[in-house]
Design an enzyme around this catalytic site. Structure first.
Site, short mmCIF file in Angstrom:
data_model
loop_
_atom_site.label_atom_id
_atom_site.label_comp_id
_atom_site.label_asym_id
_atom_site.label_seq_id
_atom_site.Cartn_x
_atom_site.Cartn_y
_atom_site.Cartn_z
N THR A 117 41.92 41.45 63.11
CA THR A 117 41.79 42.15 61.82
C THR A 117 40.42 41.87 61.17
O THR A 117 40.32 41.81 59.95
CB THR A 117 42.92 41.74 60.86
OG1 THR A 117 42.96 40.32 60.79
CG2 THR A 117 44.27 42.26 61.32
N PRO B 172 36.25 36.39 60.78
CA PRO B 172 35.49 35.71 59.73
C PRO B 172 34.67 36.63 58.84
O PRO B 172 34.24 36.21 57.77
CB PRO B 172 34.59 34.77 60.52
CG PRO B 172 35.27 34.59 61.81
CD PRO B 172 35.95 35.88 62.11
N PRO C 95 43.30 30.67 62.12
CA PRO C 95 42.75 29.84 61.03
C PRO C 95 41.53 30.47 60.37
O PRO C 95 41.17 30.09 59.26
CB PRO C 95 42.36 28.54 61.75
CG PRO C 95 42.12 28.95 63.17
CD PRO C 95 43.11 30.03 63.44
N LEU C 96 40.90 31.46 61.07
CA LEU C 96 39.72 32.11 60.49
C LEU C 96 40.03 33.54 60.06
O LEU C 96 39.13 34.30 59.76
CB LEU C 96 38.57 32.10 61.51
CG LEU C 96 38.16 30.71 61.99
CD1 LEU C 96 37.12 30.80 63.10
CD2 LEU C 96 37.63 29.88 60.83
N TYR D 132 48.28 35.16 78.21
CA TYR D 132 46.93 35.57 77.80
C TYR D 132 46.21 36.03 79.07
O TYR D 132 45.79 35.23 79.90
CB TYR D 132 46.15 34.42 77.16
CG TYR D 132 46.68 33.93 75.83
CD1 TYR D 132 47.52 34.73 75.04
CD2 TYR D 132 46.34 32.69 75.33
CE1 TYR D 132 47.99 34.28 73.81
CE2 TYR D 132 46.80 32.24 74.11
CZ TYR D 132 47.63 33.04 73.35
OH TYR D 132 48.09 32.59 72.14
N1 LIG Z 1 51.55 31.38 68.31
C1 LIG Z 1 51.04 32.58 68.19
O1 LIG Z 1 51.75 33.56 68.10
C2 LIG Z 1 49.55 32.75 68.19
C3 LIG Z 1 49.00 33.97 67.77
C4 LIG Z 1 47.61 34.12 67.76
C5 LIG Z 1 46.81 33.06 68.15
N2 LIG Z 1 47.38 31.89 68.57
C6 LIG Z 1 46.53 30.74 68.94
O2 LIG Z 1 45.65 30.47 67.87
C7 LIG Z 1 44.31 30.39 68.34
C8 LIG Z 1 43.37 30.82 67.24
O3 LIG Z 1 43.55 32.21 66.94
P1 LIG Z 1 42.38 33.29 67.06
O4 LIG Z 1 41.38 32.78 68.01
O5 LIG Z 1 42.91 34.63 67.30
O6 LIG Z 1 41.91 33.42 65.57
P2 LIG Z 1 40.81 32.74 64.70
O7 LIG Z 1 40.52 31.40 65.27
O8 LIG Z 1 41.24 32.87 63.29
O9 LIG Z 1 39.56 33.70 64.87
C9 LIG Z 1 38.93 33.97 66.06
C10 LIG Z 1 37.81 34.94 65.72
O10 LIG Z 1 36.85 34.27 64.93
C11 LIG Z 1 35.56 34.38 65.52
N3 LIG Z 1 34.90 33.09 65.28
C12 LIG Z 1 35.30 31.87 65.68
N4 LIG Z 1 34.45 30.93 65.23
C13 LIG Z 1 33.48 31.58 64.54
C14 LIG Z 1 32.33 31.16 63.85
N5 LIG Z 1 32.01 29.87 63.76
N6 LIG Z 1 31.56 32.10 63.24
C15 LIG Z 1 31.87 33.41 63.32
N7 LIG Z 1 32.95 33.88 63.96
C16 LIG Z 1 33.76 32.96 64.57
C17 LIG Z 1 35.80 34.69 66.96
O11 LIG Z 1 34.77 35.49 67.46
P3 LIG Z 1 33.66 34.90 68.48
O12 LIG Z 1 34.32 34.88 69.81
O13 LIG Z 1 32.54 35.87 68.36
O14 LIG Z 1 33.29 33.54 68.00
C18 LIG Z 1 37.10 35.48 66.90
O15 LIG Z 1 36.81 36.82 66.62
C19 LIG Z 1 44.31 31.29 69.57
O16 LIG Z 1 43.27 30.98 70.45
C20 LIG Z 1 45.67 31.00 70.17
O17 LIG Z 1 45.58 29.84 70.96
C21 LIG Z 1 48.73 31.72 68.58
#
Ligand SMILES: NC(=O)c1ccc[n+]([C@@H]2O[C@H](COP(=O)([O-])OP(=O)(O)OC[C@H]3O[C@@H](n4cnc5c(N)ncnc54)[C@H](OP(=O)(O)O)[C@@H]3O)[C@@H](O)[C@H]2O)c1
Length: 297
Positions: free
Chosen positions: A213, A216, A207-208, A58
């Site tokens: 894509t 939320p 998870p969100l 990252y």
């Molecule tokens: N193993 C794998 O291949 C893999 C792949 C992807 C991700 N991951 C791990 O999974 C974790 C979670 O994935 P992710 O962060 O991409 O996806 P996510 O948690 O589904 O979504 C993150 C998005 O949601 C927004 N968000 C978060 N909380 C919010 C809230 N309360 N209200 C409105 N918007 C909100 C964030 O924007 P803001 O910054 O504006 O809040 C960001 O755009 C990553 O950090 C990583 O550690 C692993």
């Protein structure tokens, strides 16, 4: 509802933090605002986060450097979890790094950038969920060697189909499965069920619904999710997180955010219990499919 669970043998709070979004756009290079990224990490620890999911790729190095600069010396109970199996090119493209030698380098790069002697858990991030049995045995064999050398405590597997998880379980102890899964993407339900049967932590990424894509915003557009949020006077992201927590007592969440306000909102979901009517309604939430089909990590 219990707010703590187990990652392997390690007690952790069920809501942790996913650090991926702390890097610059496209998870490449420095963030737009490093002070804001550090403030999110500090607030996460204040709110009880004891499980941070990261990767040396990252940035690369950017997110691990931020974690180190902000949190070192690390709180005693903080579990640092990483993943290996990928690398970046000079334009930020995502490349596989799946050979056993590359996995060793990946683990050592994480130890160097986080400045720890041992990772609490390392996920083998598969790039092809139909990975051949021979390669999987060599990959997990390498992680097992690193475990014996004291460089990691627990082994996990990520982006793995049910067959790959079953094969992995025959080869080593698997403490975590980390796959894409959410209220709007239940495509990996069979893997979740396997984790339930084997009592393995399931850590859903995206998870969100994934920043790649539309994140939320998609949750808010779904009338079922919006309805449950309104009835309970909570936000749509809290509905998504509380729904995940309700699915399995060893579901551990790592929602990612660059905002302290969003972090606080996400952490508060640990105390939200959806009732039977909410859960029945959410059965009908729109299914958007796997965001990984149009994104990369
Ligand atoms: N193993 C794998 O291949 C893999 C792949 C992807 C991700 N991951 C791990 O999974 C974790 C979670 O994935 P992710 O962060 O991409 O996806 P996510 O948690 O589904 O979504 C993150 C998005 O949601 C927004 N968000 C978060 N909380 C919010 C809230 N309360 N209200 C409105 N918007 C909100 C964030 O924007 P803001 O910054 O504006 O809040 C960001 O755009 C990553 O950090 C990583 O550690 C692993």
């Amino acid at each position: 509802m219990n707010t703590t669970s187990l990652l392997g043998d390690k007690p952790v709070n069920r809501i942790g933090f996913g650090a991926m979004q702390l890097a610059g756009p496209g998870v490449f290079g420095p963030p737009r605002d490093s002070d804001a990224a550090r403030a999110v990490l500090r607030r996460a620890i204040e709110l009880g986060v004891d499980h941070i999911d990261t990767a040396q790729y990252y940035g690369p190095d950017v997110v691990n450097d931020l974690i180190h600069e902000t949190l070192y010396p690390y709180p005693e109970h903080l579990r640092l979890v990483t993943k290996v199996g990928g690398r970046r090119d000079e334009q930020g493209g995502w490349l596989p790094a799946q050979s056993p030698a590359e996995l060793r380098t990946g683990v050592e790069d994480n130890l160097r950038s986080l400045q720890v002697e041992r990772m609490d858990l390392v996920n083998l991030r598969l790039m092809d969920s139909a990975a051949s049995g021979d390669l999987l045995a060599e990959q997990l064999g390498m992680l097992e060697d690193l475990r014996r050398e004291g460089k990691l405590d627990l082994i996990g597997i990520s982006e793995a189909g049910a067959d790959a998880v079953r094969r992995a379980l025959e080869l080593v102890d698997i403490a975590e499965v980390q796959n894409s899964y959410s209220v709007v993407n239940r495509s990996g339900e069979d893997v979740l069920e396997l984790c339930m049967q084997r009592e393995i932590a399931f850590v859903p990424y995206f998870p969100l619904g994934s920043a790649f894509t539309g994140g939320p915003a998609q949750l808010a557009r779904d009338p079922v999710i919006a309805g449950v949020a309104q009835r309970n006077r909570i936000t749509v992201t809290q509905v998504a997180l509380a729904w995940l927590l309700s699915r399995y007592e060893r579901m551990l969440l790592i929602p990612g955010t660059t905002s302290v306000a969003h972090l606080e909102e996400n952490m508060a979901a640990a105390d939200i219990e959806l009732d039977e009517r909410d859960l029945a309604d959410l059965q009908n939430a729109t299914q958007l499919g796997d965001p990984m089909a149009s994104a990369h990590d």
